[in-house]
Design an enzyme around this catalytic site. Structure first.
Site, PDB file in Angstrom:
ATOM      1  N   ASP A  25      47.758 -72.840  40.725  1.00  0.00           N
ATOM      2  CA  ASP A  25      47.838 -74.265  41.093  1.00  0.00           C
ATOM      3  C   ASP A  25      49.081 -74.871  40.453  1.00  0.00           C
ATOM      4  O   ASP A  25      49.631 -74.328  39.490  1.00  0.00           O
ATOM      5  CB  ASP A  25      46.591 -75.015  40.599  1.00  0.00           C
ATOM      6  CG  ASP A  25      46.655 -76.512  40.946  1.00  0.00           C
ATOM      7  OD1 ASP A  25      47.107 -76.846  42.062  1.00  0.00           O
ATOM      8  OD2 ASP A  25      46.279 -77.345  40.095  1.00  0.00           O
ATOM      9  N   SER A  26      49.491 -76.007  40.970  1.00  0.00           N
ATOM     10  CA  SER A  26      50.623 -76.725  40.391  1.00  0.00           C
ATOM     11  C   SER A  26      50.302 -77.221  38.979  1.00  0.00           C
ATOM     12  O   SER A  26      51.205 -77.448  38.185  1.00  0.00           O
ATOM     13  CB  SER A  26      50.966 -77.920  41.279  1.00  0.00           C
ATOM     14  OG  SER A  26      49.815 -78.723  41.469  1.00  0.00           O
ATOM     15  N   TYR A  38      53.464 -81.058  42.423  1.00  0.00           N
ATOM     16  CA  TYR A  38      54.197 -80.486  43.550  1.00  0.00           C
ATOM     17  C   TYR A  38      54.115 -81.412  44.767  1.00  0.00           C
ATOM     18  O   TYR A  38      54.934 -81.334  45.664  1.00  0.00           O
ATOM     19  CB  TYR A  38      53.586 -79.137  43.965  1.00  0.00           C
ATOM     20  CG  TYR A  38      53.885 -77.936  43.083  1.00  0.00           C
ATOM     21  CD1 TYR A  38      54.429 -78.054  41.810  1.00  0.00           C
ATOM     22  CD2 TYR A  38      53.593 -76.643  43.551  1.00  0.00           C
ATOM     23  CE1 TYR A  38      54.668 -76.932  41.028  1.00  0.00           C
ATOM     24  CE2 TYR A  38      53.843 -75.520  42.779  1.00  0.00           C
ATOM     25  CZ  TYR A  38      54.369 -75.664  41.511  1.00  0.00           C
ATOM     26  OH  TYR A  38      54.604 -74.552  40.749  1.00  0.00           O
ATOM     27  N   GLY A  39      53.066 -82.250  44.779  1.00  0.00           N
ATOM     28  CA  GLY A  39      52.734 -83.017  45.982  1.00  0.00           C
ATOM     29  C   GLY A  39      53.785 -84.016  46.435  1.00  0.00           C
ATOM     30  O   GLY A  39      53.744 -84.508  47.559  1.00  0.00           O
ATOM     31  N   CYS A  56      45.582 -74.747  45.470  1.00  0.00           N
ATOM     32  CA  CYS A  56      46.382 -75.975  45.557  1.00  0.00           C
ATOM     33  C   CYS A  56      46.645 -76.246  47.035  1.00  0.00           C
ATOM     34  O   CYS A  56      47.153 -75.372  47.749  1.00  0.00           O
ATOM     35  CB  CYS A  56      47.690 -75.775  44.810  1.00  0.00           C
ATOM     36  SG  CYS A  56      48.838 -77.159  44.942  1.00  0.00           S
ATOM     37  N   ASN A  57      46.290 -77.434  47.458  1.00  0.00           N
ATOM     38  CA  ASN A  57      46.477 -77.772  48.875  1.00  0.00           C
ATOM     39  C   ASN A  57      47.953 -77.844  49.242  1.00  0.00           C
ATOM     40  O   ASN A  57      48.364 -77.405  50.307  1.00  0.00           O
ATOM     41  CB  ASN A  57      45.813 -79.115  49.179  1.00  0.00           C
ATOM     42  CG  ASN A  57      44.307 -79.025  49.116  1.00  0.00           C
ATOM     43  OD1 ASN A  57      43.647 -78.901  50.120  1.00  0.00           O
ATOM     44  ND2 ASN A  57      43.745 -79.057  47.910  1.00  0.00           N
ATOM     45  N   THR A  58      48.750 -78.411  48.341  1.00  0.00           N
ATOM     46  CA  THR A  58      50.175 -78.584  48.626  1.00  0.00           C
ATOM     47  C   THR A  58      50.851 -77.222  48.809  1.00  0.00           C
ATOM     48  O   THR A  58      51.630 -77.021  49.745  1.00  0.00           O
ATOM     49  CB  THR A  58      50.835 -79.374  47.476  1.00  0.00           C
ATOM     50  OG1 THR A  58      50.127 -80.612  47.317  1.00  0.00           O
ATOM     51  CG2 THR A  58      52.285 -79.649  47.767  1.00  0.00           C
ATOM     52  N   GLU A  99      43.299 -88.298  36.910  1.00  0.00           N
ATOM     53  CA  GLU A  99      43.733 -87.736  35.622  1.00  0.00           C
ATOM     54  C   GLU A  99      43.562 -88.744  34.489  1.00  0.00           C
ATOM     55  O   GLU A  99      43.452 -88.382  33.329  1.00  0.00           O
ATOM     56  CB  GLU A  99      45.179 -87.244  35.716  1.00  0.00           C
ATOM     57  CG  GLU A  99      45.282 -86.068  36.679  1.00  0.00           C
ATOM     58  CD  GLU A  99      46.513 -85.205  36.499  1.00  0.00           C
ATOM     59  OE1 GLU A  99      47.426 -85.609  35.759  1.00  0.00           O
ATOM     60  OE2 GLU A  99      46.555 -84.124  37.115  1.00  0.00           O
ATOM     61  N   CYS A 143      42.812 -82.155  48.463  1.00  0.00           N
ATOM     62  CA  CYS A 143      43.583 -82.085  47.215  1.00  0.00           C
ATOM     63  C   CYS A 143      42.617 -81.613  46.137  1.00  0.00           C
ATOM     64  O   CYS A 143      41.453 -82.037  46.112  1.00  0.00           O
ATOM     65  CB  CYS A 143      44.148 -83.465  46.863  1.00  0.00           C
ATOM     66  SG  CYS A 143      44.933 -83.514  45.235  1.00  0.00           S
ATOM     67  N   THR A 144      43.125 -80.756  45.260  1.00  0.00           N
ATOM     68  CA  THR A 144      42.262 -80.157  44.225  1.00  0.00           C
ATOM     69  C   THR A 144      41.527 -81.184  43.371  1.00  0.00           C
ATOM     70  O   THR A 144      40.447 -80.912  42.875  1.00  0.00           O
ATOM     71  CB  THR A 144      43.135 -79.321  43.275  1.00  0.00           C
ATOM     72  OG1 THR A 144      44.276 -80.112  42.900  1.00  0.00           O
ATOM     73  CG2 THR A 144      43.584 -78.051  43.941  1.00  0.00           C
ATOM     74  N   HIS A 145      42.137 -82.362  43.188  1.00  0.00           N
ATOM     75  CA  HIS A 145      41.537 -83.367  42.307  1.00  0.00           C
ATOM     76  C   HIS A 145      40.374 -84.117  42.953  1.00  0.00           C
ATOM     77  O   HIS A 145      39.501 -84.634  42.264  1.00  0.00           O
ATOM     78  CB  HIS A 145      42.585 -84.419  41.917  1.00  0.00           C
ATOM     79  CG  HIS A 145      43.651 -83.931  40.991  1.00  0.00           C
ATOM     80  ND1 HIS A 145      44.406 -82.814  41.242  1.00  0.00           N
ATOM     81  CD2 HIS A 145      44.088 -84.428  39.799  1.00  0.00           C
ATOM     82  CE1 HIS A 145      45.273 -82.646  40.244  1.00  0.00           C
ATOM     83  NE2 HIS A 145      45.097 -83.614  39.371  1.00  0.00           N
TER      84      HIS A 145
HETATM   85  N1  DGL Z   1      47.128 -79.470  43.234  1.00  0.00           N
HETATM   86  C1  DGL Z   1      47.749 -80.413  44.131  1.00  0.00           C
HETATM   87  C2  DGL Z   1      47.078 -80.338  45.507  1.00  0.00           C
HETATM   88  O1  DGL Z   1      45.975 -79.853  45.659  1.00  0.00           O
HETATM   89  C3  DGL Z   1      47.705 -81.818  43.587  1.00  0.00           C
HETATM   90  C4  DGL Z   1      48.639 -82.069  42.424  1.00  0.00           C
HETATM   91  C5  DGL Z   1      50.108 -81.966  42.799  1.00  0.00           C
HETATM   92  O2  DGL Z   1      50.629 -82.851  43.500  1.00  0.00           O
HETATM   93  O3  DGL Z   1      50.738 -80.999  42.369  1.00  0.00           O
HETATM   94  O4  DGL Z   1      47.664 -80.752  46.464  1.00  0.00           O
END
Ligand code: DGL
Length: 286
Positions: A14-15, A46-47, A77-79, A156, A188-190
């Site tokens: 993940d990012s 990363y997003g 990570c979705n991004t 966060e 998104c993971t969050h």
């Molecule tokens: N992990 C990223 C996602 O799922 C979110 C955090 C990021 O922007 O890196 O898209």
């Protein structure tokens, strides 16, 4: 791919720390497996980055995880899944599973009205990856997407129950709710941490948690390839004691560690706290 071994660990990438929501589900679904998680906390988020940069970082992190002789890579990570999954699948010598296909498959299966929503980072939404995947599975669905860049920092900050979070959610979601979407992909993971806050405002909305769906897909893939490691066979390697009889191990590697990062592990990882190991980006790219 012929040398993949059931005894090898699963790489999870993940990012940053949000991918620990996916790792939590993986540990619950696959209690016999060893996991090596790499969060690129020095370069998160990363997003908000360009596709080229996301791909470059993704290649570096995946290459590093290959040093652990992983049998499968989970892009938690979705991004990254939106921008790099198909390329990494071609380039890497192990199976690669991202979060987008499992989330898309679940929303297609669950929607009754055929009107579905997707929320994610700017970069994920701009890529159109969820829309493409959902349309590939069912071209009749109407899809409403919305980038929600304020949600990652709010989560966060631990502001899941704050009034302001409800207001931000309303700002982002009211339009698609007016469009009568019945199911929403948390892209998104969050975002799984906001399930309660979203449900409080929109109790009718079905929420699709990509992390749960991804853990299911990983298990299925390991079974099909005869790479699954059952809990009973693995032995007590790690001391990661969970209530589901887990006997595998978890290593969490990060490219930067601060005090705040430790609190994020507590926020995102549902299992006992694991100590964090720092790696250097220079070493990763060497
Ligand atoms: N992990 C990223 C996602 O799922 C979110 C955090 C990021 O922007 O890196 O898209």
């Amino acid at each position: 791919m012929s040398e993949l071994k059931p005894s090898s660990p699963i790489g999870v990438f993940d990012s940053g720390m949000g991918g620990l929501t996916v790792l939590s589900e993986l540990v619950s679904a696959l209690p016999g497996e060893d996991f090596v998680y790499l969060g690129d906390t020095a370069r998160v988020p990363y997003g908000s980055r360009s596709p080229g940069t996301i791909l470059r970082y993704s290649r570096e992190v995946s290459e590093y995880l290959l040093r652990f002789d992983i049998k499968l890579l989970v892009i938690a990570c979705n991004t990254v899944s939106a921008h790099a999954e198909s390329i990494l699948r071609e380039e890497l010598p192990c199976p690669v599973i991202g979060v987008i296909h499992p989330g898309a498959r679940a929303v297609v299966a669950q929607s009754r009205t055929g009107r579905v929503g997707v929320i994610g980072t700017r970069s994920t939404i701009k890529s159109g990856a969820y829309e493409r995947e959902i349309r590939r599975l069912n071209s009749d669905l109407s899809i409403f997407s919305k980038a929600c860049p304020l949600l990652v920092p709010v989560i966060e900050e631990g502001w899941m129950d704050k009034k302001v979070t409800g207001q931000i959610l309303q700002e982002y979601l009211s339009e698609m709710v007016r469009e009568d979407v019945d199911s929403l992909v948390l892209g998104c993971t969050h975002y799984p941490l906001l399930k309660k806050a979203i449900k409080d405002q929109y109790p009718e909305l079905k929420l699709i948690d990509s992390s749960v769906e991804t853990a299911r897909a990983v298990k299925q893939q390991l079974e099909e390839r005869e790479l699954l490691r059952e809990a009973s066979e693995s032995g007590p390697t790690s001391g990661l004691k969970t209530d589901n009889g887990n006997r595998g191990s978890v290593r969490i590697l990060l490219t930067d560690i601060t005090d705040h990062i430790e609190s994020l592990e507590r926020l995102f990882f549902r299992h006992p706290f694991q100590s964090l190991e720092e790696i250097q980006i220079d070493d990763m790219t060497r």
